[in-house]
Write a protein that holds these residues in place. Structure first.
Motif, PDB file in Angstrom:
ATOM      1  N   TYR A 100      22.755  47.815  35.513  1.00  0.00           N
ATOM      2  CA  TYR A 100      23.964  47.747  35.692  1.00  0.00           C
ATOM      3  C   TYR A 100      24.211  46.243  35.907  1.00  0.00           C
ATOM      4  CZ  TYR A 100      21.626  48.497  40.003  1.00  0.00           C
ATOM      5  OH  TYR A 100      21.244  47.568  41.291  1.00  0.00           O
ATOM      6  N   GLU A 101      24.236  45.630  36.070  1.00  0.00           N
ATOM      7  CA  GLU A 101      23.620  44.312  37.316  1.00  0.00           C
ATOM      8  C   GLU A 101      24.637  42.807  35.846  1.00  0.00           C
ATOM      9  OE1 GLU A 101      21.647  41.829  40.334  1.00  0.00           O
ATOM     10  OE2 GLU A 101      19.857  43.885  39.202  1.00  0.00           O
ATOM     11  N   GLY A 102      24.260  44.353  34.823  1.00  0.00           N
ATOM     12  CA  GLY A 102      24.496  42.762  33.286  1.00  0.00           C
ATOM     13  C   GLY A 102      23.600  42.445  32.573  1.00  0.00           C
ATOM     14  N   SER A 137      21.793  54.463  33.265  1.00  0.00           N
ATOM     15  CA  SER A 137      22.062  53.053  33.405  1.00  0.00           C
ATOM     16  C   SER A 137      22.979  53.090  35.021  1.00  0.00           C
ATOM     17  CB  SER A 137      23.376  52.856  32.820  1.00  0.00           C
ATOM     18  OG  SER A 137      24.038  51.625  33.307  1.00  0.00           O
ATOM     19  N   GLY A 138      23.817  53.942  35.965  1.00  0.00           N
ATOM     20  CA  GLY A 138      23.930  53.620  37.081  1.00  0.00           C
ATOM     21  C   GLY A 138      25.711  52.950  36.964  1.00  0.00           C
ATOM     22  N   PRO A 139      26.063  51.369  37.805  1.00  0.00           N
ATOM     23  CA  PRO A 139      25.794  51.439  38.832  1.00  0.00           C
ATOM     24  C   PRO A 139      26.301  52.659  39.894  1.00  0.00           C
ATOM     25  CG  PRO A 139      27.150  50.016  38.432  1.00  0.00           C
ATOM     26  CD  PRO A 139      26.575  50.914  37.330  1.00  0.00           C
ATOM     27  N   SER A 140      27.003  53.473  39.239  1.00  0.00           N
ATOM     28  CA  SER A 140      27.941  54.970  39.638  1.00  0.00           C
ATOM     29  C   SER A 140      26.692  56.381  39.732  1.00  0.00           C
ATOM     30  CB  SER A 140      28.705  55.833  39.370  1.00  0.00           C
ATOM     31  OG  SER A 140      29.028  55.716  37.895  1.00  0.00           O
ATOM     32  N   PHE A 141      26.515  56.604  41.115  1.00  0.00           N
ATOM     33  CA  PHE A 141      25.590  57.610  40.725  1.00  0.00           C
ATOM     34  C   PHE A 141      26.204  58.673  40.012  1.00  0.00           C
ATOM     35  CE2 PHE A 141      25.020  55.036  45.159  1.00  0.00           C
ATOM     36  CZ  PHE A 141      23.269  55.136  44.936  1.00  0.00           C
ATOM     37  N   GLU A 142      25.272  59.539  40.398  1.00  0.00           N
ATOM     38  CA  GLU A 142      25.558  61.380  39.145  1.00  0.00           C
ATOM     39  C   GLU A 142      26.865  61.506  40.299  1.00  0.00           C
ATOM     40  OE1 GLU A 142      22.683  60.326  40.781  1.00  0.00           O
ATOM     41  OE2 GLU A 142      22.232  58.363  38.791  1.00  0.00           O
ATOM     42  N   THR A 143      27.285  62.531  39.097  1.00  0.00           N
ATOM     43  CA  THR A 143      27.744  63.329  39.224  1.00  0.00           C
ATOM     44  C   THR A 143      27.359  65.728  39.286  1.00  0.00           C
ATOM     45  OG1 THR A 143      28.881  64.263  36.513  1.00  0.00           O
ATOM     46  CG2 THR A 143      30.138  62.623  38.216  1.00  0.00           C
ATOM     47  N   ASP A 184      12.792  65.280  37.691  1.00  0.00           N
ATOM     48  CA  ASP A 184      12.398  65.497  38.680  1.00  0.00           C
ATOM     49  C   ASP A 184      13.111  64.586  39.995  1.00  0.00           C
ATOM     50  OD1 ASP A 184      10.816  68.176  38.655  1.00  0.00           O
ATOM     51  OD2 ASP A 184       9.545  66.464  37.371  1.00  0.00           O
ATOM     52  N   ALA A 185      12.974  62.810  39.575  1.00  0.00           N
ATOM     53  CA  ALA A 185      13.487  62.327  40.495  1.00  0.00           C
ATOM     54  C   ALA A 185      14.835  61.269  40.002  1.00  0.00           C
ATOM     55  CB  ALA A 185      12.384  60.979  40.953  1.00  0.00           C
ATOM     56  N   VAL A 186      16.035  60.507  39.976  1.00  0.00           N
ATOM     57  CA  VAL A 186      16.517  59.630  38.994  1.00  0.00           C
ATOM     58  C   VAL A 186      16.908  58.474  40.062  1.00  0.00           C
ATOM     59  CG1 VAL A 186      18.566  60.912  39.732  1.00  0.00           C
ATOM     60  CG2 VAL A 186      18.595  59.546  37.771  1.00  0.00           C
ATOM     61  N   GLY A 187      16.693  57.214  38.505  1.00  0.00           N
ATOM     62  CA  GLY A 187      16.970  55.973  39.203  1.00  0.00           C
ATOM     63  C   GLY A 187      17.331  55.023  37.979  1.00  0.00           C
ATOM     64  N   MET A 188      17.802  53.507  38.593  1.00  0.00           N
ATOM     65  CA  MET A 188      18.566  52.803  37.967  1.00  0.00           C
ATOM     66  C   MET A 188      16.854  51.693  37.379  1.00  0.00           C
ATOM     67  SD  MET A 188      21.874  52.656  39.982  1.00  0.00           S
ATOM     68  CE  MET A 188      22.221  54.061  40.496  1.00  0.00           C
ATOM     69  N   SER A 189      16.109  52.271  37.065  1.00  0.00           N
ATOM     70  CA  SER A 189      15.227  50.943  36.786  1.00  0.00           C
ATOM     71  C   SER A 189      13.648  51.407  36.041  1.00  0.00           C
ATOM     72  CB  SER A 189      14.830  50.407  37.842  1.00  0.00           C
ATOM     73  OG  SER A 189      13.631  51.311  38.714  1.00  0.00           O
ATOM     74  N   THR A 190      12.325  50.669  36.438  1.00  0.00           N
ATOM     75  CA  THR A 190      11.419  51.241  36.233  1.00  0.00           C
ATOM     76  C   THR A 190      11.103  51.564  34.567  1.00  0.00           C
ATOM     77  OG1 THR A 190      11.074  51.651  38.271  1.00  0.00           O
ATOM     78  CG2 THR A 190       9.614  52.985  36.492  1.00  0.00           C
ATOM     79  N   VAL A 191      11.573  52.021  34.060  1.00  0.00           N
ATOM     80  CA  VAL A 191      11.248  52.672  32.471  1.00  0.00           C
ATOM     81  C   VAL A 191      11.358  51.786  31.355  1.00  0.00           C
ATOM     82  CG1 VAL A 191      12.441  53.800  30.133  1.00  0.00           C
ATOM     83  CG2 VAL A 191      11.997  55.100  33.233  1.00  0.00           C
TER      84      VAL A 191
END
Ligand code: HPA
Length: 277
Positions: free
Chosen positions: A87-89, A193-199, A212-219
């Motif tokens: 998400y930082e581009g 992707s983010g940066p908006s959080f989920e609806t 189980d858990a959601v985020g914007m990195s790691t994979v």
């Protein structure tokens, strides 16, 4: 989108290699708010990312930008204190540049940590989750870090991902949690992707598909780590419960605050498992 040549990875690795005396046994990537873990490293050698050509610089609060190399629980470790995000581009190749440098340094194992939202309703803010598998929505939709020419020096064109997260490392973590009385959760981490959080609808969707858990990195880091043959352990710090009814807001400051509670738990686990990894 930015890509690299093999020589770019080697160049950054050579700068690090010149400064170290003994081989590095493990690399650690620290997620949002978990940077304090780097303070545990004894006799640290610190390298600013700005001194490593090609290394992407993070723009987010809660992420520093340096490598801390030294001893942790008797092992020689390289700690990546701060990462960059899609998400930082940054391109998936830039996000995973550090992992390629680790592979040039012949580091055999990777521990990735992150701050994540709890999608599983049984998770609470402050929990630690052992990542057993992942769903890469961003990589599945065309932004796989391995897109483009394959670097045969690191691994095959079509790498296997059937056991992306090392089972032996997982059982070390489970045993360590039992010994230390930490209520360890485990499950599937999903990369968005983010940066908006989920609806709320997105959270219900994620739960339905097995998140189980959601985020914007790691994979992306894990895909590249496995491509290069590293053994991987992934730990998520659950910083917030994800709302499926719109009654709870997600907030980055809250993420950083709760990460302060999670940091000591992850440190505790690491001290237990590092000697056996
Ligand atoms: N969603 C996505 N990423 C996150 C969250 C979240 O709720 N919390 C921490 N990182």
């Amino acid at each position: 989108m930015k890509t690299y040549e093999y020589a770019d990875y080697v160049k950054a690795a050579e700068i690090i290699k010149e400064k170290i005396k003994t081989p590095i046994e493990l690399a650690l990537v620290l997620g949002s708010g978990l940077g304090g873990l780097a303070d545990e490293v004894k006799h640290p050698l610190i390298i600013d990312y700005r001194d490593l050509p090609g290394w992407p610089l993070s723009t987010v609060e809660g992420h520093k930008g340096r490598l801390v190399i030294g001893e942790l629980a008797g092992r020689m470790v390289l700690v990546q204190q701060g990462r960059v995000h899609f998400y930082e581009g940054y391109s998936p190749a830039e996000i995973t540049f550090p992992i390629r440098v680790m592979q040039c340094l012949k580091i055999p194992s990777l521990i990735v940590t992150n701050a994540a939202g709890g999608v599983n309703p049984s998770f609470s803010a402050g929990d630690v989750m052992l990542i057993t598998d992942h769903i890469g929505f961003v990589s599945m939709s065309g932004f796989n870090p391995l897109n483009g020419r394959n670097f045969d020096q690191f691994g095959p064109r079509f790498p296997d991902m059937s056991q992306a997260y090392d089972r032996e490392y997982g059982s070390l973590v489970r045993k360590a949690a039992t010994r230390t009385g930490i209520d360890l959760k485990e499950g599937v981490y999903t990369w968005l992707s983010g940066p908006s959080f989920e609806t709320p609808a997105e959270i219900r969707f994620l739960r339905t598909v097995g998140t189980d858990a959601v985020g914007m990195s790691t994979v992306p880091e894990v895909i590249v780590a496995r491509h290069g043959g590293m053994r991987v352990l992934g730990l998520s710090g659950i910083t917030n419960k994800c709302s499926d009814d719109g009654e709870m807001k997600a907030d980055h400051q809250e993420v950083l605050q709760i990460a302060d509670i999670i940091g000591p738990k992850i440190i505790r686990i690491l001290y237990e498992i590092l000697p056996d990894m």
